[in-house]
Design a protein around this motif. Structure first.
Motif, PDB file in Angstrom:
ATOM      1  N   ARG A 122      17.671  -4.175   3.278  1.00  0.00           N
ATOM      2  CA  ARG A 122      16.567  -3.221   2.791  1.00  0.00           C
ATOM      3  C   ARG A 122      15.980  -2.471   3.604  1.00  0.00           C
ATOM      4  NH1 ARG A 122      14.756  -4.381  -2.093  1.00  0.00           N
ATOM      5  NH2 ARG A 122      13.898  -2.114  -2.487  1.00  0.00           N
ATOM      6  N   THR A 123      15.581  -3.007   4.906  1.00  0.00           N
ATOM      7  CA  THR A 123      14.645  -2.058   5.816  1.00  0.00           C
ATOM      8  C   THR A 123      15.610  -1.316   6.723  1.00  0.00           C
ATOM      9  OG1 THR A 123      14.464  -4.055   7.393  1.00  0.00           O
ATOM     10  CG2 THR A 123      12.776  -3.494   5.949  1.00  0.00           C
ATOM     11  N   SER A 124      16.739  -1.501   6.680  1.00  0.00           N
ATOM     12  CA  SER A 124      17.714  -0.618   7.596  1.00  0.00           C
ATOM     13  C   SER A 124      18.028   0.548   6.766  1.00  0.00           C
ATOM     14  CB  SER A 124      18.850  -1.291   8.048  1.00  0.00           C
ATOM     15  OG  SER A 124      19.642  -1.772   6.722  1.00  0.00           O
ATOM     16  N   GLY A 125      17.835   0.590   5.477  1.00  0.00           N
ATOM     17  CA  GLY A 125      17.978   1.849   4.642  1.00  0.00           C
ATOM     18  C   GLY A 125      16.756   2.855   4.724  1.00  0.00           C
ATOM     19  N   LYS A 126      15.925   2.414   5.618  1.00  0.00           N
ATOM     20  CA  LYS A 126      14.664   3.385   5.773  1.00  0.00           C
ATOM     21  C   LYS A 126      14.086   3.699   4.574  1.00  0.00           C
ATOM     22  CE  LYS A 126      15.362   3.850  10.185  1.00  0.00           C
ATOM     23  NZ  LYS A 126      14.659   3.316  11.293  1.00  0.00           N
ATOM     24  N   ASP A 163       6.928 -12.622  11.276  1.00  0.00           N
ATOM     25  CA  ASP A 163       7.925 -11.432  11.092  1.00  0.00           C
ATOM     26  C   ASP A 163       8.360 -11.455   9.845  1.00  0.00           C
ATOM     27  OD1 ASP A 163       7.283 -10.525  13.919  1.00  0.00           O
ATOM     28  OD2 ASP A 163       8.915 -11.522  14.790  1.00  0.00           O
ATOM     29  N   ASP A 164       8.931 -12.522   9.295  1.00  0.00           N
ATOM     30  CA  ASP A 164       9.733 -12.781   8.181  1.00  0.00           C
ATOM     31  C   ASP A 164       8.668 -12.387   6.983  1.00  0.00           C
ATOM     32  OD1 ASP A 164      12.244 -12.970   9.153  1.00  0.00           O
ATOM     33  OD2 ASP A 164      12.132 -15.201   8.813  1.00  0.00           O
ATOM     34  N   VAL A 165       7.376 -13.035   6.843  1.00  0.00           N
ATOM     35  CA  VAL A 165       6.504 -12.590   6.016  1.00  0.00           C
ATOM     36  C   VAL A 165       6.182 -10.959   5.986  1.00  0.00           C
ATOM     37  CG1 VAL A 165       4.017 -12.766   5.399  1.00  0.00           C
ATOM     38  CG2 VAL A 165       5.325 -14.901   5.978  1.00  0.00           C
ATOM     39  N   ALA A 166       6.280 -10.410   7.191  1.00  0.00           N
ATOM     40  CA  ALA A 166       6.089  -9.008   7.337  1.00  0.00           C
ATOM     41  C   ALA A 166       6.966  -8.405   6.487  1.00  0.00           C
ATOM     42  CB  ALA A 166       5.599  -8.721   8.703  1.00  0.00           C
ATOM     43  N   ARG A 167       8.335  -8.781   6.888  1.00  0.00           N
ATOM     44  CA  ARG A 167       9.411  -7.816   6.311  1.00  0.00           C
ATOM     45  C   ARG A 167       9.678  -8.000   4.931  1.00  0.00           C
ATOM     46  NH1 ARG A 167      12.145  -8.624  11.682  1.00  0.00           N
ATOM     47  NH2 ARG A 167      12.442 -10.714  11.163  1.00  0.00           N
ATOM     48  N   ARG A 168       9.220  -9.256   4.360  1.00  0.00           N
ATOM     49  CA  ARG A 168       9.338  -9.455   2.927  1.00  0.00           C
ATOM     50  C   ARG A 168       8.241  -8.708   2.133  1.00  0.00           C
ATOM     51  NH1 ARG A 168       9.741 -15.306  -0.172  1.00  0.00           N
ATOM     52  NH2 ARG A 168       9.753 -14.479  -2.263  1.00  0.00           N
ATOM     53  N   ARG A 178       8.474  -5.536  -0.581  1.00  0.00           N
ATOM     54  CA  ARG A 178       7.801  -5.257  -1.825  1.00  0.00           C
ATOM     55  C   ARG A 178       7.009  -3.821  -1.771  1.00  0.00           C
ATOM     56  NH1 ARG A 178       4.770  -7.171  -5.426  1.00  0.00           N
ATOM     57  NH2 ARG A 178       5.130  -9.285  -6.554  1.00  0.00           N
ATOM     58  N   ILE A 179       6.533  -3.448  -0.789  1.00  0.00           N
ATOM     59  CA  ILE A 179       5.684  -2.565  -0.707  1.00  0.00           C
ATOM     60  C   ILE A 179       6.578  -1.312  -0.994  1.00  0.00           C
ATOM     61  CG2 ILE A 179       4.709  -1.011   0.951  1.00  0.00           C
ATOM     62  CD1 ILE A 179       3.495  -3.197   2.310  1.00  0.00           C
ATOM     63  N   ALA A 180       7.837  -1.372  -0.522  1.00  0.00           N
ATOM     64  CA  ALA A 180       8.876  -0.240  -0.716  1.00  0.00           C
ATOM     65  C   ALA A 180       9.231  -0.219  -2.278  1.00  0.00           C
ATOM     66  CB  ALA A 180      10.075  -0.324  -0.115  1.00  0.00           C
ATOM     67  N   ASP A 181       9.293  -1.369  -2.922  1.00  0.00           N
ATOM     68  CA  ASP A 181       9.702  -1.373  -4.465  1.00  0.00           C
ATOM     69  C   ASP A 181       8.239  -0.952  -5.104  1.00  0.00           C
ATOM     70  OD1 ASP A 181      12.060  -2.619  -4.465  1.00  0.00           O
ATOM     71  OD2 ASP A 181      11.206  -4.630  -4.686  1.00  0.00           O
ATOM     72  N   ALA A 182       7.197  -1.027  -4.613  1.00  0.00           N
ATOM     73  CA  ALA A 182       6.002  -0.498  -5.415  1.00  0.00           C
ATOM     74  C   ALA A 182       5.772   0.659  -5.256  1.00  0.00           C
ATOM     75  CB  ALA A 182       4.641  -1.438  -4.957  1.00  0.00           C
TER      76      ALA A 182
END
Ligand code: CTP
Ligand code: CA
Length: 222
Positions: free
Chosen positions: A4-8, A204-209, A213-217
């Motif tokens: 998800r995050t590697s897709g910018k 770190d994992d909490v941050a990525r998750r 969710r921020i990206a979805d929102a």
């Protein structure tokens, strides 16, 4: 990085993060502070930058390296943090992770000396609520996220804080255990839709998750 995050997912988005404690001087050598290592806030700033966001990190006094790609502004007091947050606007998302000191003193200009008599009395003044002010700001970020550190009745307090402060989400964590200064966290995400409890994970994992969710929102496509 996760797929998800590697897709910018957050390319082109502006993010503002506050992290760490604030220090409120009592005199030139003493201060009032909250306990906060800054680790969770720095991890969130790092994950937002990894996801392609343009990140401003307003940091209280912490002993942490600046995450790659993040613009960091160091502050000491709540008043300085409030001013730095205002100056960093506009932002699409703000994540207010800082453990802001709730009170300050007038701050004596000279070191207070032990006199041998009764200890001095501190008279406390309430600090401005940076999160609540941002919620009421004409340039309020589209997504405004607060944190809530609680030692008891975590979810009840978090639901009340969300409404009271005008945040979209509150990330609540129980700090009665060893969360403070540690590398793991277990949080509850309080939104208009209800409460989601996430299993204990690294900060770190909490941050990525959270960033996913921020990206979805924000409606960002991956
Ligand atoms: N916060 C803030 N400015 C303050 C105090 C808190 O921006 N002066 C933010 C924190 O960064 C966090 C949220 O508000 O995102 C909740 O902070 P917390 O200390 O849990 O809540 P308070 O409203 O200060 O309530 P209390 O400390 O009494 O539980
Ligand atoms: Ca507080």
């Amino acid at each position: 990085a996760s797929p998800r995050t590697s897709g910018k997912a957050l390319a082109g988005k502006r993010a503002l993060v506050t992290a760490g404690p604030t220090h409120e001087p009592i005199d030139p050598v003493r201060y009032i502070a909250n306990r906060s290592s800054g680790k969770q806030g720095f991890a969130i700033a790092a994950a937002l930058a990894e996801a392609g966001a343009d990140v401003t990190l307003v940091a209280g006094p912490v002993a942490l390296a600046t995450p790659a790609g993040v613009s960091r502004i160091d502050v000491e007091t709540a008043a300085e943090m409030a001013a730095a947050v205002e100056a960093a606007l506009p932002a699409d998302v703000a994540v207010m992770v800082a453990a802001v000191a709730d009170w300050r003193t007038d701050g004596a200009e000279q070191k207070i000396k032990k006199s041998g008599d009764a200890p001095p009395t501190l008279s406390l003044i309430e600090n401005p609520d940076i999160l609540a002010s941002l919620a009421a700001n004409a340039r309020r970020p589209a997504l405004l996220i607060g944190f809530a550190a609680e030692t008891q009745d975590v979810m009840t307090h978090a639901v009340v804080k969300r409404a009271h402060k005008g945040a979209d989400w509150i990330v609540a964590n129980d700090v009665s255990g060893d969360v403070m200064g540690g590398d793991r966290n277990s949080v509850h995400i309080v939104t208009a839709g209800g409460i989601e409890s996430w299993p204990s994970a690294s900060k770190d994992d909490v941050a990525r998750r959270l960033v996913a969710r921020i990206a979805d929102a924000l409606g960002a496509s991956v």
